[in-house]
Design a protein around this motif. Structure first.
Motif, PDB file in Angstrom:
ATOM      1  N   ARG A  24       0.931  -1.346   0.023  1.00  0.00           N
ATOM      2  CA  ARG A  24       0.228   0.028   0.088  1.00  0.00           C
ATOM      3  C   ARG A  24       0.809   1.293  -0.018  1.00  0.00           C
ATOM      4  O   ARG A  24       0.825   2.013  -0.551  1.00  0.00           O
ATOM      5  CB  ARG A  24      -0.978  -0.076   1.156  1.00  0.00           C
ATOM      6  N   ALA A  25       1.970   1.240   0.780  1.00  0.00           N
ATOM      7  CA  ALA A  25       2.681   2.513   0.899  1.00  0.00           C
ATOM      8  C   ALA A  25       3.505   2.522  -0.404  1.00  0.00           C
ATOM      9  O   ALA A  25       3.490   3.806  -0.685  1.00  0.00           O
ATOM     10  CB  ALA A  25       3.689   2.440   2.293  1.00  0.00           C
ATOM     11  N   VAL A  26       4.199   1.666  -0.768  1.00  0.00           N
ATOM     12  CA  VAL A  26       5.008   1.885  -2.046  1.00  0.00           C
ATOM     13  C   VAL A  26       4.071   2.355  -3.111  1.00  0.00           C
ATOM     14  O   VAL A  26       4.331   3.208  -3.841  1.00  0.00           O
ATOM     15  CB  VAL A  26       5.399   0.687  -2.568  1.00  0.00           C
ATOM     16  N   THR A  27       2.892   1.799  -3.251  1.00  0.00           N
ATOM     17  CA  THR A  27       1.865   1.915  -4.533  1.00  0.00           C
ATOM     18  C   THR A  27       1.568   3.587  -4.215  1.00  0.00           C
ATOM     19  O   THR A  27       1.380   4.301  -5.263  1.00  0.00           O
ATOM     20  CB  THR A  27       0.640   1.188  -4.495  1.00  0.00           C
ATOM     21  N   ARG A  28       1.024   3.968  -2.978  1.00  0.00           N
ATOM     22  CA  ARG A  28       0.501   5.294  -2.988  1.00  0.00           C
ATOM     23  C   ARG A  28       1.724   6.307  -2.996  1.00  0.00           C
ATOM     24  O   ARG A  28       1.408   7.297  -3.664  1.00  0.00           O
ATOM     25  CB  ARG A  28      -0.343   5.475  -1.847  1.00  0.00           C
ATOM     26  N   ALA A  29       2.938   6.124  -2.338  1.00  0.00           N
ATOM     27  CA  ALA A  29       4.039   7.037  -2.450  1.00  0.00           C
ATOM     28  C   ALA A  29       4.480   7.197  -4.017  1.00  0.00           C
ATOM     29  O   ALA A  29       4.935   8.300  -4.489  1.00  0.00           O
ATOM     30  CB  ALA A  29       5.078   6.549  -1.669  1.00  0.00           C
ATOM     31  N   ALA A  30       4.415   6.079  -4.577  1.00  0.00           N
ATOM     32  CA  ALA A  30       4.787   6.074  -6.041  1.00  0.00           C
ATOM     33  C   ALA A  30       3.869   6.994  -6.971  1.00  0.00           C
ATOM     34  O   ALA A  30       4.151   8.011  -7.605  1.00  0.00           O
ATOM     35  CB  ALA A  30       4.933   4.798  -7.055  1.00  0.00           C
ATOM     36  N   ILE A  31       2.383   6.612  -6.588  1.00  0.00           N
ATOM     37  CA  ILE A  31       1.561   7.500  -7.361  1.00  0.00           C
ATOM     38  C   ILE A  31       1.621   9.068  -7.176  1.00  0.00           C
ATOM     39  O   ILE A  31       1.459   9.912  -7.867  1.00  0.00           O
ATOM     40  CB  ILE A  31      -0.060   6.730  -7.144  1.00  0.00           C
ATOM     41  N   PHE A  32       1.654   9.447  -5.798  1.00  0.00           N
ATOM     42  CA  PHE A  32       1.807  10.479  -5.286  1.00  0.00           C
ATOM     43  C   PHE A  32       3.095  11.429  -6.061  1.00  0.00           C
ATOM     44  O   PHE A  32       2.902  12.556  -6.206  1.00  0.00           O
ATOM     45  CB  PHE A  32       2.285  10.722  -3.709  1.00  0.00           C
ATOM     46  N   ASN A  33       4.132  10.554  -6.452  1.00  0.00           N
ATOM     47  CA  ASN A  33       5.387  11.146  -7.070  1.00  0.00           C
ATOM     48  C   ASN A  33       5.171  10.820  -8.526  1.00  0.00           C
ATOM     49  O   ASN A  33       6.195  11.229  -9.247  1.00  0.00           O
ATOM     50  CB  ASN A  33       6.520  10.535  -6.531  1.00  0.00           C
ATOM     51  N   GLY A  34       3.957  10.775  -9.150  1.00  0.00           N
ATOM     52  CA  GLY A  34       3.823  10.756 -10.571  1.00  0.00           C
ATOM     53  C   GLY A  34       4.379   9.523 -11.203  1.00  0.00           C
ATOM     54  O   GLY A  34       4.589   9.585 -12.312  1.00  0.00           O
ATOM     55  N   ILE A  35       4.340   8.267 -10.628  1.00  0.00           N
ATOM     56  CA  ILE A  35       4.980   7.369 -11.048  1.00  0.00           C
ATOM     57  C   ILE A  35       3.952   6.385 -11.283  1.00  0.00           C
ATOM     58  O   ILE A  35       3.336   5.792 -10.334  1.00  0.00           O
ATOM     59  CB  ILE A  35       6.100   6.803 -10.060  1.00  0.00           C
ATOM     60  N   GLU A  36       4.073   5.388 -12.415  1.00  0.00           N
ATOM     61  CA  GLU A  36       3.107   4.304 -12.562  1.00  0.00           C
ATOM     62  C   GLU A  36       3.569   2.937 -11.607  1.00  0.00           C
ATOM     63  O   GLU A  36       4.741   2.756 -11.674  1.00  0.00           O
ATOM     64  CB  GLU A  36       2.900   4.046 -14.171  1.00  0.00           C
ATOM     65  N   VAL A  37       2.548   2.429 -11.323  1.00  0.00           N
ATOM     66  CA  VAL A  37       3.109   1.006 -10.420  1.00  0.00           C
ATOM     67  C   VAL A  37       2.320   0.106 -11.205  1.00  0.00           C
ATOM     68  O   VAL A  37       1.098  -0.164 -11.640  1.00  0.00           O
ATOM     69  CB  VAL A  37       2.269   1.359  -8.994  1.00  0.00           C
ATOM     70  N   LYS A  38       2.948  -1.133 -11.109  1.00  0.00           N
ATOM     71  CA  LYS A  38       2.310  -2.346 -11.885  1.00  0.00           C
ATOM     72  C   LYS A  38       2.764  -3.432 -10.826  1.00  0.00           C
ATOM     73  O   LYS A  38       3.821  -3.658 -10.367  1.00  0.00           O
ATOM     74  CB  LYS A  38       3.153  -2.652 -12.995  1.00  0.00           C
ATOM     75  N   GLY A  39       1.777  -4.363 -10.065  1.00  0.00           N
ATOM     76  CA  GLY A  39       1.955  -5.239  -9.557  1.00  0.00           C
ATOM     77  C   GLY A  39       2.381  -6.639 -10.192  1.00  0.00           C
ATOM     78  O   GLY A  39       1.591  -6.751 -11.027  1.00  0.00           O
ATOM     79  N   ILE A  40       3.103  -7.143  -9.299  1.00  0.00           N
ATOM     80  CA  ILE A  40       3.851  -8.594  -9.952  1.00  0.00           C
ATOM     81  C   ILE A  40       3.412  -9.753  -9.231  1.00  0.00           C
ATOM     82  O   ILE A  40       3.634  -9.948  -7.830  1.00  0.00           O
ATOM     83  CB  ILE A  40       5.301  -8.444 -10.238  1.00  0.00           C
ATOM     84  N   LEU A  41       2.654 -10.301  -9.829  1.00  0.00           N
ATOM     85  CA  LEU A  41       1.963 -11.644  -8.909  1.00  0.00           C
ATOM     86  C   LEU A  41       2.860 -12.813  -8.894  1.00  0.00           C
ATOM     87  O   LEU A  41       3.696 -13.258  -9.752  1.00  0.00           O
ATOM     88  CB  LEU A  41       0.666 -11.998  -9.532  1.00  0.00           C
ATOM     89  N   ARG A  42       2.688 -13.394  -7.401  1.00  0.00           N
ATOM     90  CA  ARG A  42       3.735 -14.569  -7.161  1.00  0.00           C
ATOM     91  C   ARG A  42       5.040 -14.502  -7.187  1.00  0.00           C
ATOM     92  O   ARG A  42       5.825 -15.279  -7.704  1.00  0.00           O
ATOM     93  CB  ARG A  42       2.920 -15.764  -7.909  1.00  0.00           C
ATOM     94  N   GLY A  43       5.524 -13.485  -6.763  1.00  0.00           N
ATOM     95  CA  GLY A  43       6.966 -13.243  -6.586  1.00  0.00           C
ATOM     96  C   GLY A  43       7.786 -13.134  -7.942  1.00  0.00           C
ATOM     97  O   GLY A  43       7.384 -12.565  -9.063  1.00  0.00           O
ATOM     98  N   TYR A  44       8.876 -13.494  -8.107  1.00  0.00           N
ATOM     99  CA  TYR A  44       9.642 -13.669  -9.228  1.00  0.00           C
ATOM    100  C   TYR A  44       9.076 -14.508 -10.437  1.00  0.00           C
ATOM    101  O   TYR A  44       9.314 -14.475 -11.486  1.00  0.00           O
ATOM    102  CB  TYR A  44      10.966 -14.185  -9.017  1.00  0.00           C
ATOM    103  N   ARG A  45       8.217 -15.422 -10.096  1.00  0.00           N
ATOM    104  CA  ARG A  45       7.530 -16.256 -10.896  1.00  0.00           C
ATOM    105  C   ARG A  45       6.545 -15.449 -11.729  1.00  0.00           C
ATOM    106  O   ARG A  45       6.541 -15.681 -13.047  1.00  0.00           O
ATOM    107  CB  ARG A  45       6.568 -17.420 -10.064  1.00  0.00           C
ATOM    108  N   GLY A  46       6.058 -14.319 -11.388  1.00  0.00           N
ATOM    109  CA  GLY A  46       5.165 -13.544 -11.919  1.00  0.00           C
ATOM    110  C   GLY A  46       5.883 -12.926 -13.116  1.00  0.00           C
ATOM    111  O   GLY A  46       5.389 -12.687 -14.124  1.00  0.00           O
ATOM    112  N   LEU A  47       7.195 -12.326 -12.794  1.00  0.00           N
ATOM    113  CA  LEU A  47       7.962 -11.828 -13.952  1.00  0.00           C
ATOM    114  C   LEU A  47       8.033 -13.032 -15.288  1.00  0.00           C
ATOM    115  O   LEU A  47       8.092 -12.734 -16.392  1.00  0.00           O
ATOM    116  CB  LEU A  47       9.339 -11.518 -13.723  1.00  0.00           C
ATOM    117  N   ILE A  48       8.370 -14.262 -14.699  1.00  0.00           N
ATOM    118  CA  ILE A  48       8.715 -15.290 -15.682  1.00  0.00           C
ATOM    119  C   ILE A  48       7.522 -15.576 -16.472  1.00  0.00           C
ATOM    120  O   ILE A  48       7.589 -16.053 -17.611  1.00  0.00           O
ATOM    121  CB  ILE A  48       9.543 -16.326 -14.973  1.00  0.00           C
TER     122      ILE A  48
END
Length: 326
Positions: A24-48
């Motif tokens: 929550r904190a990372v997402t909202r602090a990023a948006i507050f600073n004009g940065i887009e956020v993407k959630g990656i599901l299931r850890g590093y597995r979500g990247l692969i």
């Protein structure tokens, strides 16, 4: 400010209460600073396996009080290989993700360090583990909640221990680190804590027995850290049955109940501070660092210093337990 326009966030390894507060904190602090956020599901597995979703402010509404992690977590053997990390990097490039926030413990941050070095990719880590075993931070996210869970469970076990005048061996998590065991023992008024950091220096169980732990009490509680180093609760109980058969001994293994539950206020505040600090770190062009708290101040800790170091157990705490257990 280095103009990072999009970040990814993931949780990896064992879950810990407070991970959602950090997300929550990372997402909202990023948006507050004009940065887009993407959630990656299931850890590093979500990247692969391409499990990446856009995150908005309302994506993290009403989660600060929830245990576990809404991003889920999983072990990923593929990420331990060069080929797997290449697939992960290609996924980040394809999604336009320019920096990564990783919330996890020793293994998760080790993976982050290797990946960051291989691809010169900006990563900031948050220490999310109930074990409190990462160097450079006084506390990790989830530790306080797990400690309170242990205390509450041991309080209940004491009731039956007293009723039956028994010795209870209670196993807690921590692996190679005895913070949960030692502080759990002090908080619950246990007679002893058998921890991996002292197993070769002294016979903690033998000392307890020789001091005659039943002389002034009708029950006794011994906490032991899980794992091969201490032998765990079953190993300690087997020794008691073999070497001290006169004692009526029972075993209780707390297990994964220690990972669950709504995070305490301390963990919510810690996770919120660290999550906001992670975005500030990226704004300051920091990379490949873990966010820590030392003496109630935010610090940046290089991955190499946070991982696989022997975080020291306080001799003062050991002495407190010994004095108060008479």
């Amino acid at each position: 400010m280095s103009r990072i326009k999009c970040i990814g966030i993931l949780t990896s390894g064992g879950d810990a209460p407070g991970m959602n507060a950090a997300i929550r904190a990372v997402t909202r602090a990023a948006i507050f600073n004009g940065i887009e956020v993407k959630g990656i599901l299931r850890g590093y597995r979500g990247l692969i396996f391409d499990e990446i979703i856009p995150f908005k402010s309302n994506s993290v509404s009403n989660i600060i009080q929830q245990g576990g992690t809404i991003l889920k977590t999983a072990r990923c053997k593929e990420f331990t290989t060069v080929e797997g990390r290449k697939i992960a990097y290609e996924a980040l490039q394809r999604e336009g993700i320019e920096a990564l926030i990783v919330i996890g413990g020793d293994g998760s941050l080790t993976g982050a360090r290797i990946f960051a070095q291989e691809y010169n990719f900006p990563i900031v880590g948050l220490p999310g583990t109930i074990d409190n075993d990462l160097m450079g931070t006084d506390f990790t996210i989830g530790y306080d909640t797990a400690l309170n869970t242990i205390m509450e469970a041991v309080d209940k076990i004491r009731d039956t221990a007293s009723s039956h005048e028994r010795l209870f061996i209670i196993e807690v998590m921590g692996r190679e680190c005895g913070f949960l065991c030692l502080n759990g023992a002090i908080a619950s008024g246990a007679e002893a804590a058998i921890i991996p950091e002292r197993i070769e220096e002294e016979d903690q169980l033998g000392e307890l027995i020789s001091n005659g732990f039943r002389k002034s009490k009708n029950s006794s509680l011994v906490l032991v850290t899980e794992g091969d180093i201490t032998g765990g609760a079953m190993g300690i109980a087997d020794r008691i049955k073999r070497d001290f058969p006169e004692y009526d001994c029972r075993v209780s293994i707390l297990g994964h109940v220690q990972r669950g539950g709504s995070p305490t206020a301390s963990d919510r505040i810690l996770a919120s501070r660290m999550g906001a600090a992670a975005i500030e770190a990226l704004k300051d062009d920091q990379r490949n660092v873990m966010i820590g708290v030392q003496d109630d101040k935010i610090v940046y800790v290089p991955f190499s210093k946070a991982i696989k170091k022997n975080k020291q157990i306080s001799d003062e705490l050991l002495n407190v337990l010994k004095i108060l257990s008479i």
